[in-house]
Design an enzyme around this catalytic site. Structure first.
Site, PDB file in Angstrom:
ATOM      1  N   SER A  64     -14.422  70.331   6.823  1.00  0.00           N
ATOM      2  CA  SER A  64     -13.823  69.756   5.884  1.00  0.00           C
ATOM      3  C   SER A  64     -14.679  68.701   4.935  1.00  0.00           C
ATOM      4  O   SER A  64     -15.703  68.041   5.794  1.00  0.00           O
ATOM      5  CB  SER A  64     -12.694  68.887   6.256  1.00  0.00           C
ATOM      6  OG  SER A  64     -11.912  68.296   5.834  1.00  0.00           O
ATOM      7  N   CYS A 176      -9.415  58.917  10.367  1.00  0.00           N
ATOM      8  CA  CYS A 176      -9.380  58.093   9.205  1.00  0.00           C
ATOM      9  C   CYS A 176      -8.554  56.490   9.752  1.00  0.00           C
ATOM     10  O   CYS A 176      -7.572  56.617  10.563  1.00  0.00           O
ATOM     11  CB  CYS A 176      -8.914  58.620   8.116  1.00  0.00           C
ATOM     12  SG  CYS A 176      -7.261  59.343   8.309  1.00  0.00           S
TER      13      CYS A 176
END
Length: 360
Positions: A64, A176
């Site tokens: 990703s 994140c």
């Protein structure tokens, strides 16, 4: 010259041909020799994998964030050659990302500080996902959020999309920051990780596996893996980048606009191998249910991929190497297949975690 103007990153290498094996002789050469001698060539290796119900023809994927959402790499190879194409992490709303400069080369790798720039989930399901379906790609959609609720909203929008039948799995990027908790990274806390996974699991059909993407920036990655799996993760992606920083010694200030960034490339591969090994060992010890691990981190050759697989990875993602060689995800897959054939394995799955049987 920088990353995009150079022929190679420091330590990334530039092998574009199939990696040779023992005695400098490739598997393809060996097959040709066998044909000349009249011998039967070695049977092809079965590279198919079953990742929690997602049956893929190959264990190879993109990583990703390193190849946008498919169109860019499709110019270099047919994306259907991959087991799955992993999209750039998508969030609920459009994001402009961090300020520049965003990338810095380091020995054996690079730092990136992109900040999850993207058009948002609505634009993704209107443009990118339909293109992936039209191309025949198997999409592993990476989703992210600033709060646990945002993850759920993104998953719900994805599920409602007309091109959802192209999705073979969802990678939940819990590596994140959680803005609701002083910016703590979700994957650094087992409770925060579990909450996100549970909410995402509620929004998706049971036949769509979800993979929790874990950060190595923790004291005990097994604890985080346990929490994610208990909450409903069908598999794990390991590892995300390591937090790093570069100082510009001419200007004596941080080189990245965002100050810190994610370290990727060959320098992080030993960390990825260690993390995969630890989690696979926990499964073998009964401390964690057996779920597929998608290995990622510093893979640029078939031998690199084999390290992750022998440690316990059931699939492999290739990321930073694509900046140097856009065909890297499929090239590495060919090299891995040839290595397994040379070693006498009939199936890729026979090698997953094999190193644990050979300790001592």
């Amino acid at each position: 010259m920088g990353v995009f103007g150079s022929t190679r990153l420091p330590g990334l290498g530039s092998r574009s041909q199939t990696e040779t094996v023992q005695h400098g002789h490739s598997v393809a050469d060996a097959a040709d020799d066998a044909a000349v001698r009249g011998a039967e060539p070695a049977p092809a290796v079965d590279m198919s994998v079953d990742l929690a119900g997602a049956v893929l023809p190959s264990p190879m994927m993109t990583a990703s964030g390193c190849a946008a959402n498919g169109k860019e790499l499709h110019r270099f190879f047919d994306v259907t050659e991959l087991g799955a194409f992993v999209t750039k992490s998508v969030m609920a709303e459009p994001r402009s990302g961090r300020g520049t400069p965003r990338m810095a080369e380091t020995p054996s790798g690079m730092l990136n500080s992109i900040g999850l720039q993207g058009p948002g989930i609505r634009a993704f399901v209107e443009n990118d996902l339909p293109w992936l379906r039209q191309a025949g790609a198997r999409a592993m959609v990476s989703i992210a959020g600033s709060t646990s609720g945002e993850f759920a909203d993104v998953a719900a929008t994805l599920r409602a999309s007309e091109a959802f039948d192209a999705v073979v799995g969802v990678e939940v990027n819990i590596s994140c920051p959680n803005v609701a908790n002083r910016g703590l990274v979700f994957a650094c806390d087992p409770h925060a990780s579990a909450k996100v996974i549970a909410l995402v699991r509620e929004q998706l059909p049971r036949d769509i596996p979800i993979f929790a993407k874990l950060t190595p920036d923790v004291t005990d990655i097994v604890t985080i893996a346990q929490a994610a799996v208990k909450a409903g993760a069908d598999g794990l992606t390991m590892i995300n980048t390591l937090l790093g920083m570069v100082i510009d010694t001419d200007l004596l200030r941080p080189q990245l606009g965002g100050v810190t960034g994610g370290l990727s490339g060959p320098a992080v591969r030993p960390v990825a191998v260690r993390a995969i090994w630890q989690v696979r060992a926990a499964m073998l010890q009964g401390r964690l249910p057996f779920v597929p691990i998608v290995g990622v981190g510093g893979v640029r050759t078939g031998r690199d991929a084999l390290e992750l697989v022998a440690a316990g990875a059931s699939a492999v993602q290739v990321g930073t190497a694509t900046f140097n060689d856009p065909t890297a995800p499929v090239r590495v897959g060919r090299e891995l297949r040839d290595l397994l054939q040379d070693k006498g394995f009939a199936r890729f799955t026979d090698v997953v975690g094999i190193a644990h049987e050979r300790v001592g």
